[in-house]
Design an enzyme around this catalytic site. Structure first.
Site, PDB file in Angstrom:
ATOM      1  N   GLY A  83       0.491  -5.129   0.855  1.00  0.00           N
ATOM      2  CA  GLY A  83      -0.669  -5.024  -0.073  1.00  0.00           C
ATOM      3  C   GLY A  83      -0.533  -5.554  -1.567  1.00  0.00           C
ATOM      4  O   GLY A  83      -1.357  -6.129  -2.104  1.00  0.00           O
ATOM      5  N   GLU A 135       4.409  -5.158   7.188  1.00  0.00           N
ATOM      6  CA  GLU A 135       3.729  -4.435   8.090  1.00  0.00           C
ATOM      7  C   GLU A 135       4.127  -3.933   9.321  1.00  0.00           C
ATOM      8  O   GLU A 135       4.088  -2.784   9.863  1.00  0.00           O
ATOM      9  CB  GLU A 135       2.092  -4.556   8.003  1.00  0.00           C
ATOM     10  CG  GLU A 135       1.512  -4.513   6.548  1.00  0.00           C
ATOM     11  CD  GLU A 135       1.554  -5.702   5.546  1.00  0.00           C
ATOM     12  OE1 GLU A 135       2.363  -6.770   6.194  1.00  0.00           O
ATOM     13  OE2 GLU A 135       0.604  -5.635   4.752  1.00  0.00           O
ATOM     14  N   GLU A 178      -1.122  -9.183  -0.707  1.00  0.00           N
ATOM     15  CA  GLU A 178      -2.435  -9.547  -0.605  1.00  0.00           C
ATOM     16  C   GLU A 178      -3.052  -9.454  -1.910  1.00  0.00           C
ATOM     17  O   GLU A 178      -4.103 -10.286  -2.145  1.00  0.00           O
ATOM     18  CB  GLU A 178      -2.668  -8.442   0.520  1.00  0.00           C
ATOM     19  CG  GLU A 178      -2.280  -8.488   1.898  1.00  0.00           C
ATOM     20  CD  GLU A 178      -2.802  -7.597   2.751  1.00  0.00           C
ATOM     21  OE1 GLU A 178      -2.131  -5.904   2.371  1.00  0.00           O
ATOM     22  OE2 GLU A 178      -3.614  -7.647   3.562  1.00  0.00           O
ATOM     23  N   ALA A 188       1.008  -1.200   0.116  1.00  0.00           N
ATOM     24  CA  ALA A 188      -0.041  -0.149  -0.095  1.00  0.00           C
ATOM     25  C   ALA A 188       0.952   1.420   0.111  1.00  0.00           C
ATOM     26  O   ALA A 188       2.001   1.110   0.456  1.00  0.00           O
ATOM     27  CB  ALA A 188      -0.768   0.108   1.187  1.00  0.00           C
TER      28      ALA A 188
END
Ligand code: COA
Length: 266
Positions: A117, A140, A120, A72
């Site tokens: 992300g 993260e 993911e 992200a």
């Protein structure tokens, strides 16, 4: 679709050729980090792939040779209030669920860093092919964060609880070979062959009955969320449905007539 068609996005490149759409995450200067604009466009690109009958499969990859997606967008994350973060997590998790349950096969062609992300997103795809330089991880915790787009759930389901916890709490990266050994990726190939290998596989799949392909993915996706007996019952229901299709009649007739089937997806 014989000609390449291009739909113009700001943060993606969208190509469609030989019935396969290739969606390229296109922020190479930021290692294709997933900002909100890119994620909005990604939804639009998948909707286009769903409604366009000529598109029968999707490849998702990253621009450049360094990254699929390095997570992200940290600059955006840093500015979010808890309420905004929760909403952003939910919106992106919904998008990834849509990709996971997409009615046409989706391969992540992972061509470099596949982190946070990005991993993911790759895990939400039906399959993953990786280049030899790919690196996977959920870093993260390095930022004082946890996964927010379904990563803790999909990683544990793909590679098992102990390995998933190890990766999540260490923030460590693993290389493509290790990811393949873990079952996180299906195949590791040379970087310059990554897209052609994915295309070759999808060309094989596209010769099969499209409804049978769709229902196979559906049976696994939905069945894994159920106890075994319910999953087996689901499979029987889908088996009944597929047995009523024209494609099933054509496939069985073609076998008996010793010819290639001509599937129409009906
Ligand atoms: N969000 C926003 N920007 C990112 C990013 C992310 N997740 N990952 C990389 N970038 C940006 C960098 O800030 C840098 O931008 P700049 O040139 O404007 O400074 C650019 O992409 C290149 O990254 P850089 O760190 O210089 O490359 P590197 O080869 O030295 O390191 C990584 C590569 C992947 C190890 C490193 O970029 C990294 O750790 N990224 C963050 C990964 C992460 O924590 N992801 C989870 C987010 S929840």
């Amino acid at each position: 679709m014989s000609e390449i068609e291009k739909i113009v996005f700001e943060n993606l490149i969208f190509d469609s050729k030989n019935n396969i759409a290739t969606i390229t995450l296109n922020r190479p200067d930021k290692l294709n980090a997933l900002n909100m604009d890119l994620l909005d466009e990604l939804y639009d690109a998948f909707v286009e792939c769903e409604v366009e009958d000529e598109i029968q499969a999707v490849i998702l990859t990253g621009a450049g040779e360094k990254a699929f997606a390095a997570g992200a967008d940290i600059e955006e994350l840093a500015e979010m209030t808890p309420v905004e973060a929760r909403q952003q997590s939910k919106n992106t998790a919904d998008l990834f669920y849509y990709i996971e349950h997409f009615p046409k096969p989706v391969i992540a062609a992972v061509n470099g860093f596949c982190l946070g992300g990005g991993n993911e997103l790759a895990m939400a795809c039906h399959m993953r092919w990786a280049s030899q330089n790919a690196k996977f991880g959920q870093p993260e915790v390095n930022l004082g964060l946890i996964c927010g787009y379904g990563g803790s759930q999909r990683l544990a389901r793909l590679i098992g609880k102990g390995r998933a916890i190890e990766l999540l709490i260490s923030g460590a990266m693993i290389d493509a070979k290790n990811a393949c050994d873990y079952g996180l990726v299906n195949h590791v190939v040379e970087q310059d062959k990554l897209l052609t290998e994915c295309e070759k596989f999808l060309q094989t799949v596209m010769k099969k009955g499209p409804l049978a392909v769709q229902l196979s993915i559906d049976a696994i996706n939905r069945g894994l969320d159920m106890p075994l007996d319910q999953g087996i019952a689901l499979e029987s229901e889908l088996f009944g449905i597929v047995s009523g299709t024209q494609d099933m009649k054509e496939g069985t007739a073609a076998f008996m007539e010793k010819r290639k089937p001509n599937f129409t997806g009906e």
